[in-house]
Write a protein that holds these residues in place. Structure first.
Motif, mmCIF file in Angstrom:
data_model
loop_
_atom_site.group_PDB
_atom_site.id
_atom_site.type_symbol
_atom_site.label_atom_id
_atom_site.label_comp_id
_atom_site.label_asym_id
_atom_site.label_seq_id
_atom_site.Cartn_x
_atom_site.Cartn_y
_atom_site.Cartn_z
ATOM 1 N N ALA A 188 9.833 -7.476 -0.267
ATOM 2 C CA ALA A 188 10.003 -8.914 -0.082
ATOM 3 C C ALA A 188 9.355 -9.286 1.239
ATOM 4 O O ALA A 188 9.580 -8.640 2.258
ATOM 5 N N VAL A 189 8.546 -10.324 1.213
ATOM 6 C CA VAL A 189 7.806 -10.752 2.383
ATOM 7 C C VAL A 189 8.047 -12.248 2.574
ATOM 8 O O VAL A 189 8.034 -13.007 1.610
ATOM 9 N N ARG A 190 8.260 -12.640 3.812
ATOM 10 C CA ARG A 190 8.399 -14.061 4.139
ATOM 11 C C ARG A 190 7.066 -14.519 4.706
ATOM 12 O O ARG A 190 6.579 -13.984 5.685
ATOM 13 N N CYS A 191 6.454 -15.525 4.068
ATOM 14 C CA CYS A 191 5.142 -15.987 4.531
ATOM 15 C C CYS A 191 5.282 -16.866 5.770
ATOM 16 O O CYS A 191 6.386 -17.081 6.267
ATOM 17 N N ILE A 192 4.186 -17.414 6.251
ATOM 18 C CA ILE A 192 4.138 -18.050 7.561
ATOM 19 C C ILE A 192 5.088 -19.231 7.729
ATOM 20 O O ILE A 192 5.522 -19.490 8.824
ATOM 21 N N ASP A 193 5.429 -19.932 6.682
ATOM 22 C CA ASP A 193 6.375 -21.038 6.805
ATOM 23 C C ASP A 193 7.707 -20.725 6.142
ATOM 24 O O ASP A 193 8.464 -21.619 5.782
ATOM 25 N N GLY A 194 8.010 -19.447 5.985
ATOM 26 C CA GLY A 194 9.321 -19.034 5.513
ATOM 27 C C GLY A 194 9.480 -18.852 4.016
ATOM 28 O O GLY A 194 10.524 -18.421 3.568
ATOM 29 N N HIS A 195 8.478 -19.171 3.220
ATOM 30 C CA HIS A 195 8.588 -18.995 1.772
ATOM 31 C C HIS A 195 8.619 -17.504 1.432
ATOM 32 O O HIS A 195 7.937 -16.703 2.061
ATOM 33 N N MET A 196 9.410 -17.149 0.438
ATOM 34 C CA MET A 196 9.563 -15.746 0.054
ATOM 35 C C MET A 196 8.545 -15.353 -1.009
ATOM 36 O O MET A 196 8.297 -16.096 -1.955
ATOM 37 N N LEU A 197 7.996 -14.153 -0.831
ATOM 38 C CA LEU A 197 7.074 -13.557 -1.800
ATOM 39 C C LEU A 197 7.635 -12.200 -2.203
ATOM 40 O O LEU A 197 8.039 -11.416 -1.338
ATOM 41 N N GLY A 198 7.660 -11.929 -3.478
ATOM 42 C CA GLY A 198 8.022 -10.610 -3.968
ATOM 43 C C GLY A 198 6.749 -9.868 -4.337
ATOM 44 O O GLY A 198 5.839 -10.447 -4.938
ATOM 45 N N LEU A 199 6.667 -8.618 -3.959
ATOM 46 C CA LEU A 199 5.511 -7.777 -4.293
ATOM 47 C C LEU A 199 5.980 -6.593 -5.115
ATOM 48 O O LEU A 199 7.020 -6.004 -4.830
ATOM 49 N N PHE A 200 5.200 -6.234 -6.124
ATOM 50 C CA PHE A 200 5.541 -5.124 -7.005
ATOM 51 C C PHE A 200 4.285 -4.313 -7.289
ATOM 52 O O PHE A 200 3.259 -4.851 -7.680
ATOM 53 N N GLU A 201 4.392 -2.998 -7.064
ATOM 54 C CA GLU A 201 3.328 -2.057 -7.427
ATOM 55 C C GLU A 201 3.907 -1.145 -8.485
ATOM 56 O O GLU A 201 4.806 -0.349 -8.203
ATOM 57 N N PRO A 202 3.423 -1.239 -9.735
ATOM 58 C CA PRO A 202 3.985 -0.386 -10.797
ATOM 59 C C PRO A 202 3.801 1.096 -10.506
ATOM 60 O O PRO A 202 2.831 1.494 -9.860
ATOM 61 N N ALA A 203 4.736 1.909 -11.010
ATOM 62 C CA ALA A 203 4.666 3.358 -10.823
ATOM 63 C C ALA A 203 3.544 3.948 -11.638
ATOM 64 O O ALA A 203 3.121 3.429 -12.629
#
Length: 124
Positions: free
Chosen positions: A109-124
């Protein structure tokens, strides 16, 4: 009747995020997640990643990033989570907890520059 119902289906036009610096936010998504920038002004930007359109609109709300709320979250499948996180951090993002190594793949989970949340997923 079924054909008429299918014709009336709503389609998602775009997702909107509020940002204090629209050009900087557009750069964050274009350089960090390879979005293409269709339009970018000081007050409005339209970006695209596949079928997803992301609209960025200017706000003067100085409390935007400090609110730390979990409203909507954009979730992305990425080919390499480590390099994507590194790239996003260099563009001003903050990691919200550690990268997790789940049985189905890596997640972050990453919070971008103005606080919006981004979820990142790398499949196995």
């Amino acid at each position: 009747m079924a054909a008429a119902a299918a014709a009336a289906t709503a389609t998602l036009r775009w997702v909107l995020q509020m940002h204090r610096d629209v050009p900087r936010a557009a750069r964050f998504y274009s350089e960090g997640l390879d979005f293409s920038v269709n339009v970018c002004t000081l007050r409005w930007a339209e970006l695209q990643s596949g079928p997803l359109k992301l609209a960025l609109m200017h706000t003067n709300d100085s409390n935007l990033a400090s609110q730390r709320i979990y409203s909507s979250m954009l979730s992305f499948t990425v080919p390499d989570i480590n390099s994507t996180v590194t790239k996003l951090l260099s563009l001003g993002a903050e990691l919200d907890g550690p990268i997790k190594y789940e049985i189905h793949g890596k997640v972050a989970a990453v919070r971008c520059i103005d606080g919006h949340m981004l979820g990142l997923f790398e499949p196995a």
